[in-house]
Design a protein around this motif. Structure first.
Motif, PDB file in Angstrom:
ATOM      1  N   LEU A   1      -6.146  15.114   3.068  1.00  0.00           N
ATOM      2  CA  LEU A   1      -5.327  13.939   3.343  1.00  0.00           C
ATOM      3  C   LEU A   1      -5.944  12.712   2.686  1.00  0.00           C
ATOM      4  N   LEU A   2      -5.103  11.786   2.259  1.00  0.00           N
ATOM      5  CA  LEU A   2      -5.564  10.542   1.641  1.00  0.00           C
ATOM      6  C   LEU A   2      -4.687   9.385   2.095  1.00  0.00           C
ATOM      7  N   LEU A   3      -5.316   8.256   2.354  1.00  0.00           N
ATOM      8  CA  LEU A   3      -4.619   7.013   2.643  1.00  0.00           C
ATOM      9  C   LEU A   3      -5.400   5.881   1.993  1.00  0.00           C
ATOM     10  N   GLY A   4      -4.712   5.017   1.244  1.00  0.00           N
ATOM     11  CA  GLY A   4      -5.400   3.930   0.561  1.00  0.00           C
ATOM     12  C   GLY A   4      -4.472   2.780   0.242  1.00  0.00           C
ATOM     13  N   ALA A   5      -5.041   1.737  -0.345  1.00  0.00           N
ATOM     14  CA  ALA A   5      -4.256   0.550  -0.698  1.00  0.00           C
ATOM     15  C   ALA A   5      -4.975  -0.210  -1.802  1.00  0.00           C
ATOM     16  N   ASP A   6      -4.208  -0.972  -2.573  1.00  0.00           N
ATOM     17  CA  ASP A   6      -4.809  -1.925  -3.490  1.00  0.00           C
ATOM     18  C   ASP A   6      -4.093  -3.265  -3.382  1.00  0.00           C
ATOM     19  N   TYR A   7      -4.790  -4.322  -3.768  1.00  0.00           N
ATOM     20  CA  TYR A   7      -4.262  -5.678  -3.698  1.00  0.00           C
ATOM     21  C   TYR A   7      -4.732  -6.423  -4.940  1.00  0.00           C
ATOM     22  N   VAL A   8      -3.782  -6.939  -5.710  1.00  0.00           N
ATOM     23  CA  VAL A   8      -4.094  -7.620  -6.963  1.00  0.00           C
ATOM     24  C   VAL A   8      -3.522  -9.028  -6.922  1.00  0.00           C
ATOM     25  N   VAL A   9      -4.393 -10.003  -7.161  1.00  0.00           N
ATOM     26  CA  VAL A   9      -3.944 -11.385  -7.280  1.00  0.00           C
ATOM     27  C   VAL A   9      -4.752 -12.038  -8.394  1.00  0.00           C
TER      28      VAL A   9
END
Length: 373
Positions: free
Chosen positions: A290-298
């Protein structure tokens, strides 16, 4: 002498690239170097190394010649190397990362050679794991290949990738035999798992402005290991994707089930020397990931976070189980169009009877610089 021959061959290719008129030849590459500190819990070892952390250094060529009427001939050639020494990533092999000749037309693209499978983390035909890995296979244990089974690269392979229709496409790869250079011996009796009769994978995916979805399947028929009472081929099924819920951020998720696989979240069958007999190990591992992730670019800033989890057991002995978890985070600062400064950290945890000295809980801290061109 072999290294010199390879260098001469690469020089000849560069000269041909400069002289060519009919074909469109693009040269590209990546260089990455930094420091990685690793603390291993089981042994208490501490290690500081010069390492590539964000990407493997490489040089490659994309070559295209337009034959007219919508038909193109393509070649994909890519070589990996070690930045700290300049040596080839795979000894005595020039294009270890990909070596493909392809034809593209209204039917899609057909490629032949050494390549990544559509299920895998390897371009140019990947439609599986790498597409929903928030770290893009970077930063040590953070890579999706740590907890998910991966068909990776195969030799003597054929791929077909369909044209895209309403955002969807289909891909298939099949290897006609992929014998490893590794030899079976007393200390590595399970290297036979890299002697494959075939590797087959199929995938379909959807790409939209704010959504990506992937479903993939792979089957591996092992070679000489079958003479050691191996009853079943290895199979895996995976689904994953990402969703952009605001312009700056995406959430990633993936799930996979594998059966009779030769490796399970950093544990290989050859590593389990005391916990099970050869017969109990013969059919590999079953398990899910299982995998859960996120990215945030500003602006020039990117923050990435994720968690992976594997839970599995030996196919022939369920008492020999293995659980593995990885937490990871990274920060990237874009110094220029193709240059990144990065910092990353990972922490892994493990439990179960398959725990061995070669699969350790570890803390990694990384920093470095990556340049693409």
């Amino acid at each position: 002498m072999k290294q010199t021959s390879i260098a001469l061959a690469l020089g000849a290719l560069l000269a041909a690239a400069g002289a060519a008129q009919a074909a469109d030849i693009q040269m590209y590459g990546r260089v990455d170097s930094g420091l990685r500190y690793t603390h291993t819990k089981d042994t208490g070892d501490d290690k500081l190394e010069m390492r590539n952390n964000r990407s493997t250094p490489r040089v490659g060529f994309n070559i295209v010649e337009d034959l007219g009427n919508g038909v193109k001939v393509k070649a994909y050639l890519e070589n990996g190397f070690y930045l700290d020494t300049g040596s080839l990533y795979t000894a005595n092999t020039l294009f270890d990362r990909r070596s493909i000749l392809a034809v593209q037309g209204a039917w899609g693209e057909i490629g032949m050679g050494r390549m990544g499978n559509v299920q895998s983390t390897v371009s140019p035909y990947a439609m599986g794991l790498i597409k929903y890995d928030p770290f893009g296979t970077s930063y040590g244990q953070a890579s999706i290949g740590t907890a998910f089974a991966n068909t990776s690269r195969t030799n003597n392979a054929i791929a077909w990738i369909s044209p895209k229709l309403n955002g969807w496409k289909v891909g298939v790869t099949y290897s006609l035999g992929d014998k490893s250079d590794e030899k079976k011996n007393e200390t590595t009796p399970y290297e036979d798992y890299f002697d494959r009769n075939h590797t087959f994978s199929a995938a379909t995916d959807y790409t939209g402005d704010n959504l990506y979805l992937s479903v993939s399947y792979a089957n591996v028929s092992y070679g000489s290991i079958e003479s050691a009472d191996r009853d079943s081929d290895a199979n895996l099924f995976a689904v994953g994707g990402w969703y952009r819920f605001i312009p700056e951020a995406r959430i990633f998720a993936g799930a996979q089930y594998q059966s009779h696989w030769a490796k399970a979240a950093n544990v290989e069958l050859k590593d389990i020397t005391k916990a099970a007999t050869a017969e109990e190990k013969a059919d590999g591992f079953d398990g899910y990931s299982l995998l859960l992730g996120a990215d945030y670019v500003v602006g020039q800033h990117k923050v990435i976070g994720g968690v992976q989890y594997f839970d599995g057991e030996l196919s022939n002995k369920s008492d020999i189980d293995h659980k593995f978890t990885v937490l990871a985070a990274a920060y990237e600062y874009k110094l220029a169009k193709t240059t990144w400064l990065y910092f990353a950290a990972t922490q892994s945890f493990q439990s179960g009877e398959a725990k061995t000295y070669k699969n350790k809980e570890a803390t990694e801290i990384m920093a470095g610089l990556n340049l693409n061109w």
